[in-house]
Design an enzyme around this catalytic site. Structure first.
Site, PDB file in Angstrom:
ATOM      1  N   ARG A 142       7.183  14.892 -39.474  1.00  0.00           N
ATOM      2  CA  ARG A 142       5.845  15.426 -39.616  1.00  0.00           C
ATOM      3  C   ARG A 142       5.073  14.457 -39.961  1.00  0.00           C
ATOM      4  O   ARG A 142       3.746  14.388 -40.161  1.00  0.00           O
ATOM      5  CB  ARG A 142       6.071  16.598 -40.395  1.00  0.00           C
ATOM      6  N   GLU A 148      -4.180  25.499 -36.187  1.00  0.00           N
ATOM      7  CA  GLU A 148      -2.786  25.043 -35.752  1.00  0.00           C
ATOM      8  C   GLU A 148      -2.692  23.697 -35.487  1.00  0.00           C
ATOM      9  O   GLU A 148      -3.932  23.017 -35.159  1.00  0.00           O
ATOM     10  CB  GLU A 148      -2.421  25.797 -34.430  1.00  0.00           C
ATOM     11  N   ASP A 149      -1.513  23.045 -35.581  1.00  0.00           N
ATOM     12  CA  ASP A 149      -1.284  21.787 -34.874  1.00  0.00           C
ATOM     13  C   ASP A 149      -1.504  21.700 -33.521  1.00  0.00           C
ATOM     14  O   ASP A 149      -2.090  20.563 -32.923  1.00  0.00           O
ATOM     15  CB  ASP A 149      -0.127  21.150 -35.546  1.00  0.00           C
ATOM     16  N   ASP A 207       0.889  25.239 -27.390  1.00  0.00           N
ATOM     17  CA  ASP A 207       1.832  24.769 -25.999  1.00  0.00           C
ATOM     18  C   ASP A 207       1.809  25.947 -25.086  1.00  0.00           C
ATOM     19  O   ASP A 207       1.181  25.968 -24.331  1.00  0.00           O
ATOM     20  CB  ASP A 207       3.089  24.357 -26.915  1.00  0.00           C
ATOM     21  N   PHE A 240       7.050  15.299 -25.394  1.00  0.00           N
ATOM     22  CA  PHE A 240       7.310  15.814 -26.594  1.00  0.00           C
ATOM     23  C   PHE A 240       6.765  14.936 -27.794  1.00  0.00           C
ATOM     24  O   PHE A 240       6.943  13.751 -27.845  1.00  0.00           O
ATOM     25  CB  PHE A 240       9.105  15.815 -26.961  1.00  0.00           C
TER      26      PHE A 240
HETATM   27  C1  PRP Z   1       5.194  24.608 -33.208  1.00  0.00           C
HETATM   28  C2  PRP Z   1       3.680  24.063 -33.269  1.00  0.00           C
HETATM   29  C3  PRP Z   1       2.979  25.330 -33.050  1.00  0.00           C
HETATM   30  C4  PRP Z   1       3.899  25.905 -31.922  1.00  0.00           C
HETATM   31  C5  PRP Z   1       3.102  25.864 -30.731  1.00  0.00           C
HETATM   32  O1  PRP Z   1       5.527  25.369 -34.186  1.00  0.00           O
HETATM   33  O2  PRP Z   1       3.669  23.925 -34.896  1.00  0.00           O
HETATM   34  O3  PRP Z   1       2.935  26.356 -34.321  1.00  0.00           O
HETATM   35  O4  PRP Z   1       5.031  25.482 -32.061  1.00  0.00           O
HETATM   36  O5  PRP Z   1       3.935  26.281 -29.646  1.00  0.00           O
HETATM   37  P1  PRP Z   1       3.602  27.626 -28.601  1.00  0.00           P
HETATM   38  O6  PRP Z   1       2.108  27.186 -28.183  1.00  0.00           O
HETATM   39  O7  PRP Z   1       4.627  27.424 -27.456  1.00  0.00           O
HETATM   40  O8  PRP Z   1       3.963  28.544 -29.303  1.00  0.00           O
HETATM   41  P2  PRP Z   1       7.181  25.547 -34.592  1.00  0.00           P
HETATM   42  O9  PRP Z   1       7.290  27.022 -33.967  1.00  0.00           O
HETATM   43  O10 PRP Z   1       7.865  24.573 -34.040  1.00  0.00           O
HETATM   44  O11 PRP Z   1       7.300  25.739 -36.315  1.00  0.00           O
HETATM   45  P3  PRP Z   1       6.618  24.416 -37.348  1.00  0.00           P
HETATM   46  O12 PRP Z   1       5.256  24.434 -37.191  1.00  0.00           O
HETATM   47  O13 PRP Z   1       7.606  25.120 -38.410  1.00  0.00           O
HETATM   48  O14 PRP Z   1       7.453  23.257 -36.555  1.00  0.00           O
HETATM   49 MG    MG Z   2       8.377  22.744 -35.025  1.00  0.00          MG
HETATM   50 MN    MN Z   3       3.917  25.606 -35.898  1.00  0.00          MN
END
Ligand code: PRP
Ligand code: MG
Ligand code: MN
Length: 179
Positions: free
Chosen positions: A163, A97-98, A101, A150
């Site tokens: 991104r 994962e990136d 949060d 953010f």
């Molecule tokens: C973001 C990020 C993680 C997740 C983390 O994805 O890339 O996957 O939120 O947040 P959390 O720990 O609060 O669940 P997003 O849902 O924005 O989708 P994306 O990766 O397509 O941008």
């Molecule tokens: Mg996102």
């Molecule tokens: Mn994500």
């Protein structure tokens, strides 16, 4: 780009982190059947970098989930947009994962993948924002801890964009607070 407040993590720091994680993963999974699952969309850049620092043969697959959509706040509902097509039964799984949060996305994913009979399910995340945690998640391979800002870039988006920034940057507050 004019939405950037400042750079939080440089390309060099990211590279160092990725190198370190890649070599740990290569050692830990030596001789084991490993399936790496990248979480789209955000995980794609980190996974592309990490995969090239892993020196053992691995299967690579992707799962596409979304909990944030276009908003800056998690909806709390994790939607599977595209599932993996690899059979993970009897294999070791590493989710890439990136960012972690609230932990809701990974908590949900780990539980889901565990129902499919893997030998183990572990997590590797480039960034960690521990101050916002709502669901408990154990991150075996943790990159850089960041404050509650953010952030965009290195795979992370704001409303689908930015991104492609090579560094992790802090988004200007007025960009998302005016909306
Ligand atoms: C973001 C990020 C993680 C997740 C983390 O994805 O890339 O996957 O939120 O947040 P959390 O720990 O609060 O669940 P997003 O849902 O924005 O989708 P994306 O990766 O397509 O941008
Ligand atoms: Mg996102
Ligand atoms: Mn994500």
């Amino acid at each position: 780009m004019d939405v950037i407040e400042r750079v939080l993590i440089s390309k060099e720091e990211l590279d160092r982190q990725v190198e370190e994680l890649g070599s740990r993963i290569s050692k830990d999974y030596e001789g084991k059947e490993l399936v790496i699952i990248g979480v789209l969309k955000g995980g794609f850049i980190f996974l592309a970098d990490l995969a090239r620092k892993i020196t053992i043969p691995v299967d690579l697959d992707f799962i596409s989930v979304s909990s944030y959509g276009d908003s800056s706040k998690s909806s709390g509902v994790v939607k599977i947009i595209k599932d993996v097509d690899t059979n993970i039964s009897g294999k070791h799984v590493l989710i890439v994962e990136d960012i972690i949060d609230t932990g809701l996305t990974l908590n949900h994913l780990v539980e889901l993948l565990k129902t499919r009979g893997p030998l183990s399910v572990k997590i590797c995340a480039a960034l960690d924002k521990p101050s916002r945690r709502k669901a408990e998640v154990h991150v075996e391979y943790k990159g850089i801890e960041i404050p509650d800002e953010f952030v965009i870039g290195y795979g992370l988006d704001y409303a689908g964009k930015y991104r492609n920034l090579p560094e992790v940057c802090i988004l200007k507050k007025d960009v998302y607070s005016k909306k």
